[in-house]
Enzyme design. Structure first.
Site, PDB file in Angstrom:
ATOM      1  CD  GLU A 259      -4.669   8.818   1.160  1.00 18.87           C
ATOM      2  OE1 GLU A 259      -4.770   7.851   2.227  1.00 18.87           O
ATOM      3  OE2 GLU A 259      -4.732   8.293  -0.050  1.00 18.87           O
TER       4      GLU A 259
ATOM      5  CG  HIS B 265      -5.053  -3.108   0.420  1.00 17.61           C
ATOM      6  ND1 HIS B 265      -4.342  -3.058  -0.721  1.00 17.61           N
ATOM      7  CD2 HIS B 265      -4.720  -2.050   1.085  1.00 17.61           C
ATOM      8  CE1 HIS B 265      -3.775  -1.998  -0.723  1.00 17.61           C
ATOM      9  NE2 HIS B 265      -4.043  -1.537   0.497  1.00 17.61           N
TER      10      HIS B 265
ATOM     11  CB  SER C  40      -0.962   0.010   1.051  1.00 16.89           C
ATOM     12  OG  SER C  40      -1.863   0.893   0.975  1.00 16.89           O
TER      13      SER C  40
END
Length: 548
Positions: free
Chosen positions: A285, A366, A235
């Protein structure tokens, strides 16, 4: 292990090696000095640091991927040895437009290495900071290769340790903290280089891993081996892993997982990929990307670089990209294009067997520990860290998110003249012997009975609506062979867009493939695999093999 050495002075010191061993529990104090000659064969953080890079005042804008082989002066490289300074140009452009500038080696790096912990103390520009990382050793006797697990969240650590590598659990947030505004960045990196530094968190995290490697280098190698370092993360830590591997050539094996926007996927592809995290979102973000990237989020075609070139920054070292096509946000289609484009650089350098891309997975969770990746994970550690394996890289592109490199490039891959391949990391290609691909993934060719002499070929397909990847297995007969040619006829409408680990003549109709430099020699009864991606359908292809 306690070490002290000024990083900026190591390369020019006169060789004097003094080792003092003290009878303390598990502790050794080492003071070492090295000549430049003594370090010449040792991978360095940036071997192109001496290349003169002159960036023009303006650079062309294009919706297509930039030509990784075209230098800033407009000329294309012609030799493998040219890549060292071409890589330096790509690095400079990436720093200026995407990540921010990675500082040169600090004035001083000191630290300790033990079987459970690494401490790092850095001084530069009159400021200092410190951080640490925990260590988990595998069973057996060291010194051990080591894999840095960014944020404790990467490839399956049990598999890594079972393969014989140590785990370094690295907390990147201690070096570059998330949740801070761009004008007040925090962490060990920014304590030295300033809270208003334009460098993004990903490059700061990469700087931190480089300083860990500094300490391991200086430790004498009795516990961990600085010449056998890997890195993995998933990620946002996959984004960091990709940048870490690109910006430190001492990393022998880079393994980003599901890195998404701001990671491996091409920036130019993300706006057109349904459901992918927008570039503006990845920029906003967290301050992962450098401040300068803000001006490109709405127009990635204006970027002077793209991530296929960052893949090339890792070449010819080991690269294993793992992606998840089940979650649109992760932009796996653009990731496959980056890998396919970067693989052209690997092939040009004669290192096509050193890159693997794998998105063909069943579980869409994920950052799951996927069974499909365990075998290739072990094989990559064996090949690049332990130097005991020779498995060739593979491309397993999911039919859910197949990219088409042909849509993104208007350049061709040159045949670079013979010469030294860049020497960072392991550069040897697999020799003759079995190179069986991992069992997970698309269907593999059925076992074939090797001919009494010569060779045979079989094909397996990963087909989707509008395209396919073909994996070809070439098997030697009862005697070894030194080269091979595979011929086949593609179905009507099928067009090859990319191939790896083979040279080809033609893209449609009757085509021929021949071995590249590293996979022509096959032992008796053994096999190798190579492949290609094409549009259309691959059903009904029947390859024939001729040995040389």
């Amino acid at each position: 292990m306690i070490t002290t050495l000024g990083r900026s002075k190591i390369r020019s010191m006169i060789i004097v090696l003094a080792v003092a061993v003290f009878a303390t529990v598990g502790a050794v104090a080492v003071v070492a000095r090295f000549t430049t000659a003594a370090l010449a064969a040792v991978p360095v953080e940036d071997e192109g640091a001496d290349c003169a890079v002159s960036v023009p005042g303006s650079l062309p804008s294009s919706a297509r991927l930039p030509d990784p082989f075209r230098k800033l002066d407009g000329n294309r490289i012609t030799a493998k040895s040219d890549w060292r300074c071409r890589r330096a140009e790509i690095k400079e452009l990436a720093e200026r437009s995407v990540y921010g500038q990675k500082p040169a080696g600090p004035a001083s790096v000191t630290g300790t290495v033990s079987g459970t912990n690494i401490t790092v103390n850095v001084t530069d520009q009159g400021r200092s900071s410190s951080f640490s990382a925990s260590v988990q050793l595998p069973t057996g006797t060291g010194p051990f290769p080591a894999v840095v697990v960014v944020g404790g969240f990467g490839a399956d650590t049990a598999t890594i340790r079972a393969a014989g590598a140590a785990i370094i659990n690295y907390d990147p947030l201690a070096v570059g903290r998330e949740g801070t505004p761009r004008n007040n960045k925090q962490g060990a990196f920014y304590s030295i280089y300033g809270a208003t530094s334009s460098v993004g968190l990903l490059l700061a995290w990469a700087w931190g891993v480089s300083r860990i490697i500094d300490v391991i280098e200086q430790s004498g190698g009795s516990i961990l081996r600085a010449d056998a370092m890997g890195v993995t993360g998933c990620s946002r830590y996959g984004k960091g892993t990709f940048v870490i591997g690109a910006f430190d050539q001492r990393i022998a094996l880079t393994m980003p997982i599901e890195s998404g926007s701001g990671g491996a996927p091409i920036f130019r592809g993300i706006p057109g990929e349904t459901g992918a995290q927008p570039l503006s979102s990845a920029y906003g973000e967290q301050p992962w990307l450098g401040d300068a990237f803000g001006s490109f989020t709405g127009n990635p075609g204006a970027l002077p670089v793209d991530t296929h070139e960052m893949v090339g920054m890792i070449a010819p070292r080991g690269l294993f990209i793992m992606e998840n096509p089940h979650i649109d946000w992760l932009s796996a289609r653009s990731g496959s294009v980056a890998a396919l484009g970067g693989a052209e650089i690997y092939k040009a350098l004669g290192a096509g067997a050193n890159i693997t891309y794998w998105s063909d997975i069943a579980d869409g969770t994920h950052c799951a520990a996927r069974p499909e990746w365990r075998t290739p994970l072990t094989q990559h550690i064996q090949k690049f860290l332990l130097k005991t394996g020779n498995t060739a890289g593979v491309f397993r592109i999911s039919s859910r998110k197949p990219g088409n490199l042909a849509e993104w490039r208007d350049w061709t891959t040159p045949t670079l003249t013979d010469g030294p391949t860049p020497t960072s990391g392991p550069t040897s290609s697999p020799t003759a012997g079995p190179t069986a691909s991992p069992t997970a993934g698309p269907t593999t060719p059925p076992p074939t009975t090797p001919p009494p002499n010569g060779c045979s070929a079989s094909v397996s397909l990963n087909q989707w609506n509008g395209g396919f990847v073909a994996t070809i297995r070439v098997t030697a007969g009862s005697a070894p062979i030194t080269g091979w040619t595979v011929a086949m006829t593609l179905p009507a409408g099928a067009t090859i867009t990319n191939a790896w680990n083979a040279n080809r003549t033609g893209n449609t109709g009757a085509v021929q493939f021949t071995n590249v430099s590293f996979n022509g020699a096959i032992g008796a009864g053994q096999f190798i695999e190579w492949g290609f991606q094409a549009t259309g359908t691959g059903a009904g292809m029947t390859p024939t093999c001729t040995a040389r």
